[in-house]
Write a protein that holds these residues in place. Sequence first.
Motif, PDB file in Angstrom:
ATOM      1  N   ASP A 174      42.469  40.602  37.116  1.00 37.50           N
ATOM      2  CA  ASP A 174      41.792  41.820  37.585  1.00 37.50           C
ATOM      3  C   ASP A 174      40.366  41.510  38.027  1.00 37.50           C
ATOM      4  N   PHE A 175      39.682  40.669  37.252  1.00 39.70           N
ATOM      5  CA  PHE A 175      38.294  40.349  37.565  1.00 39.70           C
ATOM      6  C   PHE A 175      38.182  39.567  38.873  1.00 39.70           C
ATOM      7  N   LEU A 176      39.051  38.563  39.058  1.00 39.47           N
ATOM      8  CA  LEU A 176      38.974  37.766  40.278  1.00 39.47           C
ATOM      9  C   LEU A 176      39.361  38.574  41.511  1.00 39.47           C
ATOM     10  N   ASN A 177      40.266  39.522  41.347  1.00 39.28           N
ATOM     11  CA  ASN A 177      40.605  40.411  42.470  1.00 39.28           C
ATOM     12  C   ASN A 177      39.395  41.253  42.865  1.00 39.28           C
ATOM     13  N   GLU A 178      38.641  41.673  41.861  1.00 43.19           N
ATOM     14  CA  GLU A 178      37.403  42.418  42.143  1.00 43.19           C
ATOM     15  C   GLU A 178      36.398  41.525  42.873  1.00 43.19           C
ATOM     16  N   LYS A 179      36.324  40.259  42.469  1.00 42.90           N
ATOM     17  CA  LYS A 179      35.377  39.339  43.099  1.00 42.90           C
ATOM     18  C   LYS A 179      35.795  39.001  44.533  1.00 42.90           C
ATOM     19  N   ILE A 180      37.091  38.993  44.795  1.00 39.24           N
ATOM     20  CA  ILE A 180      37.560  38.786  46.171  1.00 39.24           C
ATOM     21  C   ILE A 180      37.113  39.956  47.045  1.00 39.24           C
ATOM     22  N   ASP A 181      37.263  41.185  46.516  1.00 36.75           N
ATOM     23  CA  ASP A 181      36.822  42.379  47.250  1.00 36.75           C
ATOM     24  C   ASP A 181      35.315  42.364  47.469  1.00 36.75           C
ATOM     25  N   ALA A 182      34.596  41.774  46.518  1.00 35.72           N
ATOM     26  CA  ALA A 182      33.125  41.708  46.617  1.00 35.72           C
ATOM     27  C   ALA A 182      32.658  40.498  47.435  1.00 35.72           C
ATOM     28  N   GLU A 183      33.624  39.808  48.078  1.00 31.32           N
ATOM     29  CA  GLU A 183      33.342  38.675  48.974  1.00 31.32           C
ATOM     30  C   GLU A 183      32.757  37.457  48.250  1.00 31.32           C
ATOM     31  N   PHE A 184      33.026  37.343  46.953  1.00 31.29           N
ATOM     32  CA  PHE A 184      32.539  36.195  46.186  1.00 31.29           C
ATOM     33  C   PHE A 184      33.147  34.897  46.700  1.00 31.29           C
ATOM     34  N   PHE A 185      34.423  34.941  47.087  1.00 29.97           N
ATOM     35  CA  PHE A 185      35.115  33.738  47.536  1.00 29.97           C
ATOM     36  C   PHE A 185      34.990  33.508  49.038  1.00 29.97           C
ATOM     37  N   ASN A 186      34.100  34.240  49.690  1.00 32.73           N
ATOM     38  CA  ASN A 186      33.830  33.955  51.099  1.00 32.73           C
ATOM     39  C   ASN A 186      33.075  32.642  51.251  1.00 32.73           C
ATOM     40  N   GLU A 187      32.497  32.172  50.150  1.00 39.19           N
ATOM     41  CA  GLU A 187      31.821  30.879  50.111  1.00 39.19           C
ATOM     42  C   GLU A 187      32.557  29.967  49.132  1.00 39.19           C
TER      43      GLU A 187
END
Length: 250
Positions: A174-187
């Motif tokens: 759940d947390f990593l899905n939130e971070k994907i939405d927050a563009e954390f993994f864009n980098e």
Amino acid sequence: MFLFLKYFLLFCIENLYYLNVPIMKIAKIQKTKVYRRKCEKLDILIYYRMLLQRISRHLSPEEVSFLMGKPLDFMSKIETFKLKRIFAYDLFSMYRVLEVNSMDSMMPSGVELSSQKNLYELHVTALADRVIYKLYRVDVEQDQKNTEFKLIDIRHDIDHYKVSTADEVEKIRDFLNEKIDAEFFNEERQPYEIHNLCCVELKQYIQPKNLIKVLDDLLSLSDGRKIVRKESPYGYVYVLATHAESTEKK
């Protein structure tokens, strides 16, 4: 005589059953693998410190390899002497991701050691609830073995807390899905960076093996949430698949 032995064996097996003694466990008490290497005393001291740091933190070789941004079999290859050369950068990386107090705990300093090479034998014994690492220095001339150290590790392939593991995996997902939405993994993100963020934000220590599982699931997706694992000058990193090419151009 043959019939007597036959019935005697049957009697023993039946009594073991009623005493709740696992027959298979008696037949297979332990399994030992032996690995050999010829090297200097300094190599063994460094090896011992790396193994000790991992075991003292109750981490598997795969988990430490992951946090270091290495292939998942990296530490296993070092511990079984398949990788014999350990670079200073690898020691520093392990020191950093395991948050070791001092580099002296990773590499001995101020000690004069002989450059003579000796033959060493590592015996890795897997028991039902633990793994024993015992290293011997082999004296070929005297035809004897001298114990260098003995360390006891847990069985990392056995999960005694399946319910809490499943709960933790769900929290991470759940947390990593939130971070994907927050563009954390864009980098590009290093494994240690992701793990540290999970521990801080979820306010608990996250088992690296559970984070590996969630990331592996994200690697197998085929939609816009797919993450890729790629090599970088700093080891393996994770980045959203749709941004993987743009990070390479940078």
